[in-house]
Every structure is written in C-alpha cells, then in structure tokens.
Design a protein around this motif. Structure first.
Motif, PDB file in Angstrom:
ATOM      1  N   THR A  74      23.799-157.846 -51.326  1.00  0.00           N
ATOM      2  CA  THR A  74      23.970-156.945 -50.198  1.00  0.00           C
ATOM      3  C   THR A  74      23.593-157.636 -48.890  1.00  0.00           C
ATOM      4  N   ALA A  75      22.501-158.398 -48.893  1.00  0.00           N
ATOM      5  CA  ALA A  75      22.077-159.110 -47.684  1.00  0.00           C
ATOM      6  C   ALA A  75      23.110-160.168 -47.287  1.00  0.00           C
ATOM      7  N   ILE A  76      23.605-160.911 -48.250  1.00  0.00           N
ATOM      8  CA  ILE A  76      24.615-161.936 -47.958  1.00  0.00           C
ATOM      9  C   ILE A  76      25.887-161.272 -47.429  1.00  0.00           C
ATOM     10  N   GLY A  77      26.285-160.158 -48.035  1.00  0.00           N
ATOM     11  CA  GLY A  77      27.460-159.430 -47.563  1.00  0.00           C
ATOM     12  C   GLY A  77      27.290-158.926 -46.144  1.00  0.00           C
ATOM     13  N   GLY A  78      26.102-158.447 -45.809  1.00  0.00           N
ATOM     14  CA  GLY A  78      25.843-157.984 -44.442  1.00  0.00           C
ATOM     15  C   GLY A  78      25.924-159.106 -43.429  1.00  0.00           C
ATOM     16  N   VAL A  79      25.381-160.269 -43.779  1.00  0.00           N
ATOM     17  CA  VAL A  79      25.450-161.423 -42.869  1.00  0.00           C
ATOM     18  C   VAL A  79      26.895-161.892 -42.718  1.00  0.00           C
ATOM     19  N   LEU A  80      27.638-161.939 -43.832  1.00  0.00           N
ATOM     20  CA  LEU A  80      29.041-162.344 -43.751  1.00  0.00           C
ATOM     21  C   LEU A  80      29.864-161.364 -42.917  1.00  0.00           C
ATOM     22  N   PHE A  82      28.783-159.612 -40.505  1.00  0.00           N
ATOM     23  CA  PHE A  82      28.412-159.810 -39.104  1.00  0.00           C
ATOM     24  C   PHE A  82      29.223-160.944 -38.480  1.00  0.00           C
ATOM     25  N   PHE A  83      29.327-162.048 -39.197  1.00  0.00           N
ATOM     26  CA  PHE A  83      30.009-163.207 -38.637  1.00  0.00           C
ATOM     27  C   PHE A  83      31.534-163.142 -38.791  1.00  0.00           C
ATOM     28  N   LEU A  84      32.020-162.378 -39.758  1.00  0.00           N
ATOM     29  CA  LEU A  84      33.457-162.332 -40.009  1.00  0.00           C
ATOM     30  C   LEU A  84      34.069-160.983 -39.634  1.00  0.00           C
ATOM     31  N   ALA A  85      33.454-160.262 -38.739  1.00  0.00           N
ATOM     32  CA  ALA A  85      33.945-158.933 -38.369  1.00  0.00           C
ATOM     33  C   ALA A  85      35.320-158.995 -37.720  1.00  0.00           C
ATOM     34  N   ASP A  86      35.586-160.014 -36.922  1.00  0.00           N
ATOM     35  CA  ASP A  86      36.901-160.132 -36.278  1.00  0.00           C
ATOM     36  C   ASP A  86      38.010-160.305 -37.306  1.00  0.00           C
ATOM     37  N   HIS A  87      37.756-161.120 -38.311  1.00  0.00           N
ATOM     38  CA  HIS A  87      38.761-161.337 -39.349  1.00  0.00           C
ATOM     39  C   HIS A  87      39.013-160.049 -40.139  1.00  0.00           C
TER      40      HIS A  87
END
Length: 100
Positions: A74-80, A82-87
C-alpha cells in the motif's frame, strides 16, 4: 482531524439561519459523542503504559509478515501514484469524458 468539523460547522450555521435550533443541538451532541468515542484512542496510544508487559519482554514487537507485507504494498502504491499521477490521469481521461 478537521475533516468533519468544517462540514458540521457549516451545517450548524445553516440550521441557525433557518431557525432550526433543535438541529444545532443535535449537531452539538453528535460532536460531543464523536469526542467521547475518539479520544480514548490517542489517550491509550500515547499516554498509558502497555498492559501485561514483563521486564524481560521487549517493549515493541514487529507484526507478522501477513500484516507487514500488505502495508508495504500500500505504501509503495501510494508513492507510485504520487509520482505517476499524470500518467494515470492521461490513461483515464478518455474514459471519464465518455460519461460526462
């Protein structure tokens, strides 16, 4: 901590302007009950000693892998996200525009 406070505040203002004092009272009682329900959690978590702890036992134990692994995913998914929201937005934009 203020998620429900602002909405209740505006509901109480609207009820007071509409002269529904009973609704303001219900909202105030609801707020007091929320405090009564939720305050024991931080009090017990931050201000009380652990129950049944012996002197030879360590103070904190790590949770089992069945609890830790889902939290890590869940933490890794949240960070991803955050950084990949535009995609993700670009991927979902055509789908969202069909339903508008």
């Amino acid at each position: 901590p203020c998620g429900g406070s602002w909405s209740k505040w505006y509901l109480a203002l609207g009820a007071a302007e509409a002269r529904h004092e009973w609704l303001v009272a219900v909202l105030m009682i609801s707020s007091l009950l929320n405090i009564a329900y939720l305050m024991p959690i931080p009090i017990r978590g931050f201000f009380s000693a652990p129950d049944g702890q012996s002197e030879n036992e360590p103070a904190i134990k790590e949770a089992s892998l069945f609890c830790v692994v889902p939290l890590c995913f869940t933490a890794i998914g949240g960070v991803l996200l955050f950084f990949l929201a535009d995609h993700l937005y670009e991927l979902l934009a055509p789908i969202a525009s069909l339903h508008v």
